[in-house]
Design a protein around this motif. Structure first.
Motif, PDB file in Angstrom:
ATOM      1  N   LEU A 214      46.701  28.213  41.383  1.00 43.03           N
ATOM      2  CA  LEU A 214      48.096  28.550  41.659  1.00 43.03           C
ATOM      3  C   LEU A 214      48.879  28.706  40.366  1.00 43.03           C
ATOM      4  CD1 LEU A 214      50.591  28.930  43.430  1.00 43.03           C
ATOM      5  CD2 LEU A 214      50.807  26.433  43.515  1.00 43.03           C
ATOM      6  N   ALA A 215      48.677  27.797  39.426  1.00 47.52           N
ATOM      7  CA  ALA A 215      49.404  27.876  38.155  1.00 47.52           C
ATOM      8  C   ALA A 215      49.136  29.212  37.457  1.00 47.52           C
ATOM      9  CB  ALA A 215      49.006  26.710  37.251  1.00 47.52           C
ATOM     10  N   GLU A 216      47.886  29.660  37.472  1.00 44.36           N
ATOM     11  CA  GLU A 216      47.555  30.919  36.814  1.00 44.36           C
ATOM     12  C   GLU A 216      48.145  32.111  37.550  1.00 44.36           C
ATOM     13  OE1 GLU A 216      46.228  31.250  33.875  1.00 44.36           O
ATOM     14  OE2 GLU A 216      46.071  29.077  33.715  1.00 44.36           O
ATOM     15  N   VAL A 217      48.135  32.067  38.884  1.00 40.55           N
ATOM     16  CA  VAL A 217      48.730  33.156  39.661  1.00 40.55           C
ATOM     17  C   VAL A 217      50.221  33.246  39.379  1.00 40.55           C
ATOM     18  CG1 VAL A 217      49.323  33.912  41.999  1.00 40.55           C
ATOM     19  CG2 VAL A 217      46.992  33.179  41.477  1.00 40.55           C
ATOM     20  N   LEU A 218      50.891  32.104  39.324  1.00 35.71           N
ATOM     21  CA  LEU A 218      52.329  32.101  39.048  1.00 35.71           C
ATOM     22  C   LEU A 218      52.620  32.675  37.669  1.00 35.71           C
ATOM     23  CD1 LEU A 218      53.341  28.622  40.521  1.00 35.71           C
ATOM     24  CD2 LEU A 218      53.882  30.873  41.466  1.00 35.71           C
TER      25      LEU A 218
ATOM     26  N   GLY B  21      37.626  43.854  32.509  1.00 31.83           N
ATOM     27  CA  GLY B  21      37.400  45.099  31.784  1.00 31.83           C
ATOM     28  C   GLY B  21      37.185  46.282  32.707  1.00 31.83           C
ATOM     29  N   ASP B  22      36.658  46.023  33.906  1.00 32.35           N
ATOM     30  CA  ASP B  22      36.456  47.090  34.889  1.00 32.35           C
ATOM     31  C   ASP B  22      37.752  47.498  35.585  1.00 32.35           C
ATOM     32  OD1 ASP B  22      33.790  47.022  34.312  1.00 32.35           O
ATOM     33  OD2 ASP B  22      33.207  45.857  36.082  1.00 32.35           O
ATOM     34  N   GLY B  23      38.829  46.781  35.290  1.00 36.55           N
ATOM     35  CA  GLY B  23      40.105  47.111  35.912  1.00 36.55           C
ATOM     36  C   GLY B  23      40.401  46.340  37.182  1.00 36.55           C
ATOM     37  N   THR B  24      39.588  45.338  37.492  1.00 35.80           N
ATOM     38  CA  THR B  24      39.868  44.517  38.668  1.00 35.80           C
ATOM     39  C   THR B  24      41.183  43.766  38.455  1.00 35.80           C
ATOM     40  OG1 THR B  24      37.495  44.204  38.997  1.00 35.80           O
ATOM     41  CG2 THR B  24      38.968  42.731  40.207  1.00 35.80           C
ATOM     42  N   ASP B  25      42.019  43.753  39.470  1.00 39.38           N
ATOM     43  CA  ASP B  25      43.305  43.074  39.379  1.00 39.38           C
ATOM     44  C   ASP B  25      43.100  41.613  38.985  1.00 39.38           C
ATOM     45  OD1 ASP B  25      46.196  42.709  39.924  1.00 39.38           O
ATOM     46  OD2 ASP B  25      45.439  41.425  41.532  1.00 39.38           O
ATOM     47  N   PRO B  26      43.781  41.122  37.939  1.00 38.59           N
ATOM     48  CA  PRO B  26      43.566  39.739  37.473  1.00 38.59           C
ATOM     49  C   PRO B  26      43.765  38.690  38.564  1.00 38.59           C
ATOM     50  CG  PRO B  26      44.808  40.969  35.845  1.00 38.59           C
ATOM     51  CD  PRO B  26      44.713  41.852  37.053  1.00 38.59           C
ATOM     52  N   GLU B  27      44.769  38.916  39.422  1.00 35.00           N
ATOM     53  CA  GLU B  27      44.988  37.956  40.499  1.00 35.00           C
ATOM     54  C   GLU B  27      43.797  37.935  41.452  1.00 35.00           C
ATOM     55  OE1 GLU B  27      48.221  37.628  44.022  1.00 35.00           O
ATOM     56  OE2 GLU B  27      49.055  37.621  41.981  1.00 35.00           O
ATOM     57  N   SER B  28      43.197  39.086  41.692  1.00 32.41           N
ATOM     58  CA  SER B  28      42.025  39.154  42.537  1.00 32.41           C
ATOM     59  C   SER B  28      40.828  38.472  41.885  1.00 32.41           C
ATOM     60  CB  SER B  28      41.688  40.611  42.861  1.00 32.41           C
ATOM     61  OG  SER B  28      40.640  40.688  43.795  1.00 32.41           O
ATOM     62  N   VAL B  29      40.712  38.597  40.566  1.00 29.93           N
ATOM     63  CA  VAL B  29      39.636  37.891  39.861  1.00 29.93           C
ATOM     64  C   VAL B  29      39.787  36.391  40.059  1.00 29.93           C
ATOM     65  CG1 VAL B  29      38.597  37.401  37.618  1.00 29.93           C
ATOM     66  CG2 VAL B  29      39.332  39.724  38.161  1.00 29.93           C
ATOM     67  N   LEU B  30      41.018  35.909  39.952  1.00 28.97           N
ATOM     68  CA  LEU B  30      41.267  34.480  40.128  1.00 28.97           C
ATOM     69  C   LEU B  30      40.936  34.015  41.542  1.00 28.97           C
ATOM     70  CD1 LEU B  30      44.643  33.956  38.247  1.00 28.97           C
ATOM     71  CD2 LEU B  30      42.509  32.760  37.754  1.00 28.97           C
ATOM     72  N   LEU B  31      41.470  34.719  42.533  1.00 29.99           N
ATOM     73  CA  LEU B  31      41.418  34.226  43.907  1.00 29.99           C
ATOM     74  C   LEU B  31      40.223  34.734  44.701  1.00 29.99           C
ATOM     75  CD1 LEU B  31      45.204  34.463  44.795  1.00 29.99           C
ATOM     76  CD2 LEU B  31      43.946  32.549  43.798  1.00 29.99           C
ATOM     77  N   ASP B  32      39.841  35.991  44.505  1.00 28.67           N
ATOM     78  CA  ASP B  32      38.771  36.589  45.314  1.00 28.67           C
ATOM     79  C   ASP B  32      37.407  36.501  44.647  1.00 28.67           C
ATOM     80  OD1 ASP B  32      40.765  37.334  47.147  1.00 28.67           O
ATOM     81  OD2 ASP B  32      41.180  39.149  45.988  1.00 28.67           O
ATOM     82  N   VAL B  33      37.396  36.140  43.372  1.00 28.60           N
ATOM     83  CA  VAL B  33      36.121  35.931  42.681  1.00 28.60           C
ATOM     84  C   VAL B  33      35.957  34.435  42.399  1.00 28.60           C
ATOM     85  CG1 VAL B  33      34.711  36.473  40.658  1.00 28.60           C
ATOM     86  CG2 VAL B  33      36.143  38.249  41.699  1.00 28.60           C
ATOM     87  N   ILE B  34      36.767  33.881  41.495  1.00 33.52           N
ATOM     88  CA  ILE B  34      36.611  32.467  41.132  1.00 33.52           C
ATOM     89  C   ILE B  34      36.931  31.561  42.327  1.00 33.52           C
ATOM     90  CG2 ILE B  34      37.368  30.630  39.587  1.00 33.52           C
ATOM     91  CD1 ILE B  34      38.086  32.826  37.548  1.00 33.52           C
ATOM     92  N   GLY B  35      38.061  31.820  42.981  1.00 36.26           N
ATOM     93  CA  GLY B  35      38.443  30.980  44.115  1.00 36.26           C
ATOM     94  C   GLY B  35      37.444  31.062  45.251  1.00 36.26           C
TER      95      GLY B  35
END
Length: 347
Positions: free
Chosen positions: A118-122, A39-53
């Motif tokens: 990886l599946a989500e990033v793809l 919601g803050d506009g963080t790039d979804p890929e970054s949420v996946l990899l730089d937050v969750i990952g």
């Protein structure tokens, strides 16, 4: 403060909040972190990899340092896995337009989080993805390839002991005319084992894998046998060590009890844990024999030594078991050499 710096600070703050949530078992708070980050506009890929990952990697490091229990590590991983599912409810993914990729873990590999990410990033990049999850037997994977006909298989492996199985899986996919990109810690930090085992490509992380898959992978060569890639297997050391693994564990366990009288007072559970540790040691030795690289074995022992040290156990306690294994494998030049090198490094 620049926009890039602000964005990086925001990602770090989200990661800290997610860390606090997963380490206290608060699944709802963890989901809120992801929803708010998006919601803050963080790039979804970054949420996946730089937050969750990033949080998932920290979970592993903290467990290794004995600052998280096994139960906490499992709970945090389970929460992160469910948090990823939040994406399907709060984020509209693009329509697939870049081809179809099958993502699967090597049979026997239960660390599915890297493959899931990886599946989500793809999917975010615009690929159609078939995510098959953890521990996918090669025959089931090949049946899927014949039925679906994807453009490539992304094969994930974290445990180097699964490299022989990964090799058979790569060969089977190639026989089905499907190229393979390999990734995960099992394939080495530089992808050396992916290349050795004949994969068409390797990537160090999900971003690099998605970038590489943006262009078609080379088509597989004519099907061949694993021995074609690894001529050193002709000495049969890998096969013989693997077949005798159970006997080796029992013999070394008995020898340790002779050398270390205190072990005779071990409880059944302590004996079980010791036998499991010995079995892992033999498995990693076998994997090193398979790929012909002693660094795989010494790397495992270095990691194990760090685990023991963090729990107050001297790393030198590994040496007697290695000495006994060397005695049992004295007629196996490659195995004995790896064991001697490992003893020298630990000593």
């Amino acid at each position: 403060m620049s926009t890039a710096t602000t964005r990086g600070t925001g990602v770090a703050e989200h990661a800290e909040r997610l860390w606090a949530a997963v380490t206290t078992g608060n699944e709802y708070a963890a989901g809120d972190v992801v929803v708010q980050a998006l919601g803050d506009g963080t790039d979804p890929e970054s949420v996946l990899l730089d937050v969750i990952g990033a949080v998932q990697r920290r979970v592993g490091l903290e467990w290794a340092a004995n600052r998280l229990t096994v139960a906490q590590e499992h709970a945090a991983t389970a929460i992160n896995d469910r948090v990823i599912a939040t994406f399907g409810f709060v984020l509209k993914r693009p329509e697939p337009h870049l081809g179809r990729i099958t993502v699967a873990c090597v049979d026997g590999e239960w660390h599915a989080m890297p493959a899931r990410l990886l599946a989500e990033v793809l999917r975010l990049r615009g690929f159609a993805v078939d995510y098959l999850g953890a521990q996918v037997p090669a025959p089931h994977l090949v049946a899927h390839l014949h039925r679906i006909g994807p453009d490539a298989v992304a094969l994930s492996g974290s445990l180097a002991t699964r490299l022989p199985t990964a090799h058979a899986t790569i060969t089977a996919c190639q026989a089905a005319a499907t190229p393979v990109i390999a990734g995960g810690a099992a394939f080495g930090p530089d992808g050396r084992y992916a290349r050795l085992l004949g994969a068409e490509a390797w990537a160090p992380d999900a971003r690099a894998a998605a970038d590489r898959l943006a262009e078609p992978l080379p088509r597989p060569h004519t099907a061949h046998q694993p021995l074609d890639d690894l001529p050193h297997l002709a000495d049969q050391e890998y096969t013989l060590v693997t077949r005798s693994a159970g006997r080796l564990v029992k013999t070394v366990l008995a020898g340790l009890e002779e050398r270390i009288p205190a072990m005779r007072e071990y409880t059944d559970l302590q004996r079980q844990y010791t036998a499991e540790d010995l079995a892992h040691t033999v498995e990693f030795l076998a994997a090193a024999l398979y790929v012909g690289d002693g660094e795989l074995f010494t790397g495992f022992l270095g990691w194990t030594a760090g685990i023991l040290t963090s729990r107050g156990v001297p790393a030198a306690s590994l040496v007697p078991a290695l000495e006994l294994l060397e005695t049992e494998l004295r007629d196996f030049p490659r195995a004995a050499g790896m064991l001697r090198t490992a003893q020298g490094q630990l000593a």
